[in-house]
Design an enzyme around this catalytic site. Structure first.
Site, mmCIF file in Angstrom:
data_model
loop_
_atom_site.group_PDB
_atom_site.id
_atom_site.type_symbol
_atom_site.label_atom_id
_atom_site.label_comp_id
_atom_site.label_asym_id
_atom_site.label_seq_id
_atom_site.Cartn_x
_atom_site.Cartn_y
_atom_site.Cartn_z
ATOM 1 N N ARG A 180 41.898 47.410 47.050
ATOM 2 C CA ARG A 180 40.563 47.932 46.764
ATOM 3 C C ARG A 180 39.530 46.812 46.825
ATOM 4 O O ARG A 180 38.420 47.010 47.325
ATOM 5 C CB ARG A 180 40.535 48.621 45.400
ATOM 6 C CG ARG A 180 41.320 49.919 45.354
ATOM 7 C CD ARG A 180 41.123 50.645 44.035
ATOM 8 N NE ARG A 180 39.767 51.148 43.886
ATOM 9 C CZ ARG A 180 39.267 51.611 42.737
ATOM 10 N NH1 ARG A 180 40.001 51.587 41.645
ATOM 11 N NH2 ARG A 180 38.033 52.068 42.686
ATOM 12 N N CYS A 236 35.207 45.524 37.356
ATOM 13 C CA CYS A 236 36.285 46.296 38.004
ATOM 14 C C CYS A 236 35.597 47.403 38.788
ATOM 15 O O CYS A 236 34.640 47.134 39.506
ATOM 16 C CB CYS A 236 37.269 46.842 36.958
ATOM 17 S SG CYS A 236 36.500 47.843 35.663
#
Length: 280
Positions: A180, A236
């Site tokens: 990611r 995040c």
């Protein structure tokens, strides 16, 4: 004592000092928002109350701040008091295993000034493996007054992140998986990649090969490429999986650590912000 506690420690605490202890179940499923509460009602640690990521630990109605903005803190503090927490209460938070949601509540409580908050190592799964009892009884707790003393230096907004990346006065961490971070896979957001300048430290790497929390010396080794003299801003996707990294950094001896609650989901909500896909 350590922030992370064992099932044996918690069981002893509940047997001998339950009146000064609040246990909080934070199990949650990002793909099924009702799953955590249903699981709690099917069985939980005795005396545990349930707090929901979307309803209690975030403000999903907020217009800005990413996909899991911080909750309205006045409402959050009221909820904390209503479930029996004040500054004299020992709080133990657990997840299904060592997942990210328990650390989110740990961060919120320590941000509000609570000094005695712990995570159950291995979560509900470890509690069951240890042979301790499970109940479906929802406890009746006595409301208390929790007076917050906010640690404002523990949080960074997007303006601060932009400024400190530009003048290189802080190190930004991205806590998501490598794929990611590199934009190879993005299941949640319309843009893929990471905030330019961010370094990747996948949050699950603070756990050992058995899924338990690494000790302080192992965590110090894990973050050895970072300087303890630098300010560390942790991000995040939406400010949830960053929280285990915040806890781990502090356990490893880093003192100047901030959470960027909006994280990547907030960053990409501004069209002018660039996204990077190479290793940094």
């Amino acid at each position: 004592m350590s922030v992370v506690v064992s099932a044996e420690w918690l069981n002893d605490r509940l047997e001998n000092n339950s009146e000064k202890t609040v246990v909080v179940d934070t199990r949650f499923d990002l793909m099924d928002a009702d799953a955590g509460r249903k699981t709690y009602l099917e069985g939980h640690i005795p005396h545990a109350v349930y707090l929901d990521l979307n309803k209690d630990l975030s403000d999903k109605a907020a217009k800005h701040g990413g996909s899991h903005p911080l909750p309205d803190m006045e409402m959050f503090i009221a909820k904390v008091g209503n479930i029996g927490i004040d500054h004299d209460t020992t709080v133990v938070v657990y997840d299904q295993k060592n997942d990210m949601f328990a650390a989110r509540l740990w961060w919120l409580l320590q941000y509000a000034g609570h000094e005695d908050v712990h995570l159950l190592d291995g979560g509900f799964e470890q509690w069951v493996k240890a042979g301790f009892s499970v109940t479906t009884e929802v406890p009746a707790l006595q409301a208390k007054e929790f007076k917050p003393v906010y640690r404002e230096n523990d949080v960074a907004d997007i303006e601060e992140v932009q400024e400190k990346l530009q003048n290189q006065s802080a190190t930004l961490i991205d806590s998501r998986s490598k794929e990611r971070y590199l934009g190879e896979k993005e299941p949640l957001y319309i843009r893929a990649g990471h905030i330019p300048g961010a370094k990747n430290f996948f949050w699950k790497n603070v756990l050992d090969d058995k899924g338990k929390w690494k000790d302080d010396s192992e965590l110090e080794k894990h973050f050895s490429s970072l300087s303890k003299d630098d300010e560390i801003i942790v991000s995040c996707g939406s400010g949830v999986s960053a929280c285990p990294n915040v806890l781990a950094l502090k356990s490893a001896g880093f003192r100047n650590v901030k959470l960027y609650p909006g994280s990547f989901s907030d960053w990409i909500s501004y069209e002018e912000n660039n996204v990077e896909t190479k290793e940094e």
